[in-house]
Design a protein around this motif. Structure first.
Motif, PDB file in Angstrom:
ATOM      1  N   ASP A 255       0.828  -1.206   0.000  1.00 40.68           N
ATOM      2  CA  ASP A 255       0.000   0.000   0.000  1.00 40.68           C
ATOM      3  C   ASP A 255       0.866   1.261   0.000  1.00 40.68           C
ATOM      4  OD1 ASP A 255      -2.292  -1.540   0.006  1.00 40.68           O
ATOM      5  OD2 ASP A 255      -2.640  -1.335   2.178  1.00 40.68           O
TER       6      ASP A 255
ATOM      7  N   ASN B 264       2.421   1.647  -3.462  1.00 41.46           N
ATOM      8  CA  ASN B 264       1.443   2.149  -4.438  1.00 41.46           C
ATOM      9  C   ASN B 264       1.090   3.608  -4.188  1.00 41.46           C
ATOM     10  OD1 ASN B 264       1.305  -0.268  -5.855  1.00 41.46           O
ATOM     11  ND2 ASN B 264      -0.304  -1.077  -4.546  1.00 41.46           N
ATOM     12  N   GLU B 265       1.185   4.038  -2.946  1.00 41.46           N
ATOM     13  CA  GLU B 265       0.950   5.447  -2.632  1.00 41.46           C
ATOM     14  C   GLU B 265       2.101   6.309  -3.160  1.00 41.46           C
ATOM     15  OE1 GLU B 265       0.954   7.996   1.443  1.00 41.46           O
ATOM     16  OE2 GLU B 265      -0.338   6.211   1.437  1.00 41.46           O
ATOM     17  N   LYS B 266       3.325   5.824  -3.012  1.00 44.74           N
ATOM     18  CA  LYS B 266       4.500   6.572  -3.489  1.00 44.74           C
ATOM     19  C   LYS B 266       4.588   6.548  -5.008  1.00 44.74           C
ATOM     20  CE  LYS B 266       9.480   7.078  -3.010  1.00 44.74           C
ATOM     21  NZ  LYS B 266      10.697   6.638  -2.329  1.00 44.74           N
ATOM     22  N   TYR B 267       4.230   5.424  -5.616  1.00 46.79           N
ATOM     23  CA  TYR B 267       4.316   5.248  -7.069  1.00 46.79           C
ATOM     24  C   TYR B 267       2.945   4.861  -7.625  1.00 46.79           C
ATOM     25  CZ  TYR B 267       9.264   4.923  -5.846  1.00 46.79           C
ATOM     26  OH  TYR B 267      10.509   5.163  -5.339  1.00 46.79           O
ATOM     27  N   PRO B 268       1.990   5.781  -7.642  1.00 47.37           N
ATOM     28  CA  PRO B 268       0.623   5.438  -8.069  1.00 47.37           C
ATOM     29  C   PRO B 268       0.528   5.032  -9.533  1.00 47.37           C
ATOM     30  CG  PRO B 268       0.846   7.801  -7.798  1.00 47.37           C
ATOM     31  CD  PRO B 268       2.103   7.189  -7.280  1.00 47.37           C
ATOM     32  N   GLY B 269       1.461   5.490 -10.359  1.00 48.69           N
ATOM     33  CA  GLY B 269       1.443   5.136 -11.775  1.00 48.69           C
ATOM     34  C   GLY B 269       2.194   3.860 -12.081  1.00 48.69           C
TER      35      GLY B 269
ATOM     36  N   ASP C 276       6.156   5.444 -12.931  1.00 49.10           N
ATOM     37  CA  ASP C 276       6.563   6.327 -11.844  1.00 49.10           C
ATOM     38  C   ASP C 276       7.877   5.892 -11.194  1.00 49.10           C
ATOM     39  OD1 ASP C 276       4.408   7.991 -12.186  1.00 49.10           O
ATOM     40  OD2 ASP C 276       3.284   7.249 -10.460  1.00 49.10           O
ATOM     41  N   TYR C 277       8.051   4.594 -10.970  1.00 45.62           N
ATOM     42  CA  TYR C 277       9.270   4.170 -10.273  1.00 45.62           C
ATOM     43  C   TYR C 277      10.444   3.913 -11.205  1.00 45.62           C
ATOM     44  CZ  TYR C 277       8.309  -0.825 -11.200  1.00 45.62           C
ATOM     45  OH  TYR C 277       8.084  -2.042 -11.788  1.00 45.62           O
TER      46      TYR C 277
END
Length: 127
Positions: free
Chosen positions: A22, A25-30, A34-35
């Motif tokens: 969780d 996914n909050e840090k890298y929502p895409g 994103d990561y």
């Protein structure tokens, strides 16, 4: 004020617990888009390496490890040469194009195509 040193842990993405997943996914929502720019290559003792991104909680810094396939330079060159060879054949007309089976003129039905001998009144280019 004394600073509290955080623990450091290495963990595979596939092994993330529900809470860490969780947070990830909050840090890298895409997701990957994103990561991916933040992936860092870390060397191993045997000369190989792995790729990871950081994920922090209040008491721990995680290196989240990903399985990344890296192209071998020789494989890329072979692929590029193969692609170039295919393009040259296509331009030269030596390689069949997609659907080439149906693109050729049928020899037994050539009369369906116009010729210079037609009574259409057009002049022939083969003087």
């Amino acid at each position: 004020m004394a600073s509290v040193e955080k623990k450091h842990k290495l963990i595979r993405y596939e092994s993330l617990s529900g809470e860490l997943l969780d947070l990830f996914n909050e840090k890298y929502p895409g997701g990957e888009k994103d990561y991916f720019p933040e992936l860092v290559r870390y060397p191993k003792g045997d000369g190989s390496y792995f790729f990871a991104v950081t994920l922090e909680t209040s008491d721990t810094v995680y290196l989240v490890k990903f399985q990344v396939e890296v192209d071998d330079a020789d494989d890329v060159v072979k692929w590029l040469e193969g692609e170039e060879a295919a393009e040259v054949e296509q331009v030269a007309g030596t390689a069949p194009s997609a659907g080439a089976e149906n693109d050729s003129l049928p020899d037994d039905n050539i009369s369906q195509y116009g010729s210079a001998d037609d009574d259409s009144g057009s002049e022939s280019d083969s003087d």
